[in-house]
Scaffold this motif. Structure first.
Motif, short mmCIF file in Angstrom:
data_model
loop_
_atom_site.label_atom_id
_atom_site.label_comp_id
_atom_site.label_asym_id
_atom_site.label_seq_id
_atom_site.Cartn_x
_atom_site.Cartn_y
_atom_site.Cartn_z
N VAL A 217 31.90 50.99 34.23
CA VAL A 217 31.52 52.40 34.23
C VAL A 217 30.64 52.68 35.43
CG1 VAL A 217 30.25 54.20 33.02
CG2 VAL A 217 31.68 52.59 31.73
N ILE A 218 31.06 53.64 36.25
CA ILE A 218 30.25 54.10 37.38
C ILE A 218 29.87 55.54 37.08
CG2 ILE A 218 30.19 54.54 39.86
CD1 ILE A 218 30.33 51.59 39.15
N PHE A 219 28.58 55.83 37.17
CA PHE A 219 28.09 57.16 36.80
C PHE A 219 28.21 58.12 37.99
CE2 PHE A 219 25.77 54.04 34.25
CZ PHE A 219 26.08 54.48 32.98
N SER A 220 28.40 59.37 37.67
CA SER A 220 28.44 60.39 38.71
C SER A 220 27.08 60.44 39.40
CB SER A 220 28.77 61.76 38.10
OG SER A 220 30.03 61.72 37.46
N GLY A 221 27.10 60.72 40.68
CA GLY A 221 25.85 60.76 41.43
C GLY A 221 25.99 59.97 42.72
#
Length: 570
Positions: A411-415
């Protein structure tokens, strides 16, 4: 029974509910005082009393009129505070339960249904908790006080008002069972539609690629129609109940006044008493009207509350905390002895008597065919699965989490790149962040020409390639500082050269920092230089050794090697 269970669930906000009840009682007291003062003024005027005699009732009336708006505002402030705390406590409890269940618990509830319960279900509890439950106590006490006042004026009028007041809350209960069933159907239809929409949004790309978007749209339309039918069905039944309740609420004061008029006609009651009977009779039934309104507003909360109770009572079959033991043998990072594991709801055993030992500061690979149990071993080490039998011991992290995991699809978070790394290490400086990226062979992502650490990664890492997402996740795991790092197909999106460079970089960290790396891989090229290779077949370790030794042994690993060398997918 469900109300009692919900009350136990709402124990953290009992104090706030009590305060809301007290404010509600204060409002009722002001309303009763206003009714009595008004009755005294009217009867005094009719009787021709002097103004000096009416000063007292007038002052009480003025005070009640001034204080009621302030008390109403106070009730709203208290209700808002209770609602905020209740929703915060319930959502914390929900997320704690979700964490305790782990990735394999509660799988009979779809993600969209859990989301609907977490957001809308708890939101629907607000009117039930902040309005309905306090109003139950306010209604009972107010009814007792006002009926007692009517008894003091005339016992016959008081008895009629008391009888009608008992009927008002009892008659609508005849619909409770049907309403409960309709409410459950409505929530099921709503949560089903919510889950379908969530699934569709998550799989939109796949639906488009498969040309199934029109079919999916039709399915969503049918789910929406089902929700509409259940909503209208519940509304029709609710309107019947509301109409009957409304009739009783109007008939109650009218009946009490009619009996009072008859008593005046018979000479048993003074005409001036009609003012008090009319005004206090109204106050007998006013709280019931508020109770009915709050009941309809909060009924969905009762339905959602049953689902919340069921979710909170779901048995926890595993722990989201890695097992840590102080008696791990010296030089050992992970020790598993005679472990048997079965996934929740599965008929077959995933690991059957598995035993292994992984030394500290080594690179150990776990390989095997599809379904052999490789990822299950990782889940046991992480503590996501609790063994039915056996013992699992993991080296103490000395204040840090003992195990970190990087999966195939992290999982890569937005930002930005920095924000994704700071999730794990909020106090790390730029030098530490760049070092972690370099160790994960992702140093080029921090290039100033690309925007450096503040470069955006897109929604879900959409601006990164699959291999870049995996390397960012590895850098993030390294910043966590766990003594054991599990890579579960975490380099599958890298080319052979980049994968080799990554593993060599991690090997340097193993040699210099004492890190223990466990590599789970289908692609055998990723583990050629591993210190030890454990071969899993049918939930057991059937072979272990170096790459070349296992190829020469001619066993399971040799067959995997031959198949991959010939280009056969495993």
């Amino acid at each position: 029974m469900i109300h009692l269970q919900l009350l136990r669930l709402l124990r953290p906000v009992w104090a706030g509910m009590l305060l809301a009840t007290l404010v509600g009682l204060a409002l009722s007291a002001l309303a009763i005082a206003q009714a009595l003062a008004t009755a005294l003024l009217f009867s005094g005027i009719v009787d021709g009393l002097s103004l000096s005699v009416l000063v007292g009732p007038f002052a009480v009336l003025a005070a009640a009129l001034l204080l009621r708006p302030a008390a109403t505002a106070g009730r709203e402030l208290v209700a808002h505070g209770v609602a905020s705390r209740m929703k915060r406590v319930m959502r914390e409890k929900f997320l704690e339960k979700d964490e305790a269940l782990g990735p394999f618990g509660g799988q009979d509830v779809r993600l969209g249904e859990r989301h609907a319960l977490l957001v809308d279900g708890i939101e629907n509890l607000e009117p039930y908790v902040t309005r309905y439950l306090p109003q139950v106590i306010v209604t009972i006490i107010t009814a007792v006080v006002t009926v007692s006042l009517l008894f003091s004026i005339d016992p016959v009028v008081g008895a009629v008002a008391a009888g009608t007041a008992v009927v008002v809350p009892l008659v609508p209960r005849l619909w409770d069972r049907v309403l409960r069933g309709r409410g459950d159907e409505h929530w099921s239809a709503y949560s089903q539609l919510h889950a379908d929409v969530v699934d569709s949004m998550r799989g939109m790309e796949t639906l488009k690629l498969l040309g199934a978007e029109q079919r999916r749209r039709a399915e969503l339309g049918r789910s929406g129609d089902s929700l509409l039918r259940s909503t209208l069905s519940q509304l029709r039944l609710s309107l019947v109940e509301s109409g009957l309740t409304g009739f009783l609420l109007v008939a109650g004061p009218a009946l009490a006044l009619g009996v009072a008029v008859a008593r005046v006609g018979s000479g048993a009651l003074e005409p001036a008493a009609l003012f008090a009977v009319a005004l206090i009779g109204f106050e007998v039934f006013r709280p019931f009207r508020d109770l009915s309104n709050h009941w309809h507003a909060g009924y969905l909360g009762v339905t959602a509350g049953t689902r919340l109770l069921a979710y909170f009572n779901t048995p926890v079959l595993g722990s989201a905390i890695s097992p840590v033991s102080d008696d791990v043998p010296a030089g050992t990072a992970v020790e598993i002895h005679n472990v048997r594991v079965r996934y929740p709801g599965a008929d077959e055993t995933a690991l059957d008597g598995l035993t292994l030992r992984i030394p500290r500061a080594t690179v150990t690979a776990i390989v095997g065919g599809s379904g052999s149990g490789k990822s299950t071993v990782a889940n046991v080490i992480l503590g996501l699965l609790t063994p039915d039998e056996g013992r699992v011991a993991v080296v103490d992290g000395q204040g840090r989490p003992p195990v970190s995991l990087v999966s195939q699809d992290p999982v890569i978070f937005s930002g930005t790149l920095r924000e994704n790394l700071a999730v794990i290490a909020p106090d790390a400086d730029d030098v530490q962040l760049r070092e972690a990226l370099a160790l994960a062979e992702a140093g080029e992502l921090a290039d100033p020409a690309r925007g450096g650490l503040d470069a955006p990664v897109g929604d879900g890492g959409g601006l990164l390639s699959g291999g870049q997402r995996q390397r960012v996740a590895i850098a993030r795991a390294l910043l966590r500082g766990s003594p054991v790092l599990i890579l579960d197909e975490a380099s599958s999106a890298l080319d052979v050269r980049r994968e080799h460079d990554l593993l060599e970089s991690l090997r340097r960290s193993v040699a210099e920092g004492g890190l223990t790396v466990i590599v789970i891989a289908h692609r055998l090229s990723a583990i050629r230089e591993a210190d030890d290779i454990l071969v899993v077949d049918d939930g057991r370790i059937v072979e272990h050794g170096t790459y070349d030794d296992l190829v020469l042994a001619g066993g399971v690993f040799a067959r995997l090697h031959a198949a991959q060398s010939q280009g056969v997918a495993q």
